[in-house]
Scaffold this motif. Sequence first.
Motif, short mmCIF file in Angstrom:
data_model
loop_
_atom_site.label_atom_id
_atom_site.label_comp_id
_atom_site.label_asym_id
_atom_site.label_seq_id
_atom_site.Cartn_x
_atom_site.Cartn_y
_atom_site.Cartn_z
N LEU A 124 0.82 -1.21 0.00
CA LEU A 124 0.00 0.00 0.00
C LEU A 124 0.86 1.26 0.00
N THR A 125 1.91 1.28 0.79
CA THR A 125 2.82 2.44 0.83
C THR A 125 3.47 2.66 -0.53
N THR A 126 3.87 1.59 -1.17
CA THR A 126 4.47 1.68 -2.50
C THR A 126 3.46 2.25 -3.49
N ALA A 127 2.24 1.74 -3.44
CA ALA A 127 1.19 2.24 -4.34
C ALA A 127 0.97 3.73 -4.15
N LYS A 128 0.85 4.17 -2.90
CA LYS A 128 0.60 5.59 -2.62
C LYS A 128 1.76 6.46 -3.12
N LEU A 131 3.78 5.85 -5.59
CA LEU A 131 3.73 5.90 -7.06
C LEU A 131 2.58 6.77 -7.55
N TRP A 132 1.43 6.66 -6.93
CA TRP A 132 0.27 7.46 -7.34
C TRP A 132 0.54 8.94 -7.16
N LYS A 133 1.27 9.31 -6.12
CA LYS A 133 1.58 10.73 -5.88
C LYS A 133 2.38 11.32 -7.03
N ARG A 134 3.14 10.49 -7.71
CA ARG A 134 3.92 11.01 -8.84
C ARG A 134 3.31 10.61 -10.19
N ASP A 135 2.03 10.23 -10.14
CA ASP A 135 1.25 9.88 -11.34
C ASP A 135 1.80 8.67 -12.08
N ALA A 136 2.42 7.76 -11.37
CA ALA A 136 2.88 6.50 -11.97
C ALA A 136 1.78 5.45 -11.75
N LYS A 137 1.74 4.49 -12.64
CA LYS A 137 0.74 3.43 -12.54
C LYS A 137 1.30 2.27 -11.71
N PHE A 138 0.38 1.52 -11.09
CA PHE A 138 0.78 0.43 -10.20
C PHE A 138 -0.22 -0.69 -10.31
N ALA A 139 0.27 -1.92 -10.38
CA ALA A 139 -0.61 -3.09 -10.45
C ALA A 139 0.08 -4.30 -9.85
N LEU A 140 -0.75 -5.26 -9.47
CA LEU A 140 -0.28 -6.56 -9.01
C LEU A 140 -0.76 -7.60 -10.01
N CYS A 141 -0.01 -8.70 -10.11
CA CYS A 141 -0.48 -9.76 -11.00
C CYS A 141 -0.10 -11.14 -10.45
N SER A 142 -0.79 -12.12 -10.99
CA SER A 142 -0.50 -13.54 -10.76
C SER A 142 -0.57 -13.95 -9.29
N LEU A 143 -1.60 -13.48 -8.60
CA LEU A 143 -1.78 -13.84 -7.18
C LEU A 143 -2.36 -15.26 -7.08
N GLY A 145 -9.61 -5.65 1.58
CA GLY A 145 -10.18 -4.59 0.76
C GLY A 145 -9.18 -3.95 -0.18
N PHE A 146 -7.96 -4.43 -0.16
CA PHE A 146 -6.92 -3.85 -1.02
C PHE A 146 -7.23 -4.07 -2.49
N ASP A 147 -7.96 -5.12 -2.81
CA ASP A 147 -8.30 -5.38 -4.22
C ASP A 147 -9.23 -4.31 -4.78
N LYS A 148 -9.82 -3.50 -3.91
CA LYS A 148 -10.70 -2.41 -4.35
C LYS A 148 -9.92 -1.14 -4.68
N ILE A 149 -8.71 -1.03 -4.14
CA ILE A 149 -7.93 0.20 -4.36
C ILE A 149 -6.67 -0.02 -5.20
N ILE A 202 -3.47 -15.80 -1.64
CA ILE A 202 -3.05 -14.40 -1.53
C ILE A 202 -4.14 -13.48 -2.07
N ARG A 203 -4.82 -13.90 -3.13
CA ARG A 203 -5.93 -13.11 -3.66
C ARG A 203 -7.00 -12.94 -2.58
N GLU A 204 -7.25 -13.98 -1.82
CA GLU A 204 -8.24 -13.92 -0.74
C GLU A 204 -7.82 -12.92 0.34
N ILE A 205 -6.53 -12.87 0.66
CA ILE A 205 -6.02 -11.90 1.64
C ILE A 205 -6.27 -10.48 1.15
N PHE A 206 -6.01 -10.24 -0.13
CA PHE A 206 -6.25 -8.91 -0.68
C PHE A 206 -7.74 -8.58 -0.71
N LYS A 207 -8.56 -9.57 -0.95
CA LYS A 207 -10.01 -9.35 -0.96
C LYS A 207 -10.52 -9.04 0.45
N ILE A 208 -10.11 -9.82 1.44
CA ILE A 208 -10.55 -9.61 2.82
C ILE A 208 -10.10 -8.25 3.34
#
Length: 113
Positions: free
Chosen positions: A63-67, A69-81, A93-97, A85-91
């Motif tokens: 989350l800190t990394t994402a924030k 990057l967003w502050k400098r208008d860079a794009k950020f994504a995760l893949c291949s969970l 709420g990180f998968d929403k942001i 691990i996908r369930e952890i992100f869902k629980i």
Amino acid sequence: MIDVKAERQDSTLTACLTGRIDASNALEFENAITSSITEGDNAVILDFENLTYISSSGLRIVLTTAKTLWKRDAKFALCSLSDQIREIFKISGFDKIINVHTSRAEALASFDD
């Protein structure tokens, strides 16, 4: 143990993670990610294909990394969970942001939007 391998294609950085992220190595993970990202990176992908576990410490760093990057208008994504691990992100709420994609190719394609 966590291993981070950085790959750069043009202005996109992909960090491939192998192992697990927990309290014992969260700082190592954070240092590896922050030292890999350069000012010239307009997009960053964290590839979780070979990640087997992530703790709340690891989630905080993502989350800190994402924030940052967003502050400098860079794009950020995760893949291949994995399903676990996908369930952890869902629980959490990180998968929403944070954009989560099924593959690296899908994550790269999302940056073209």
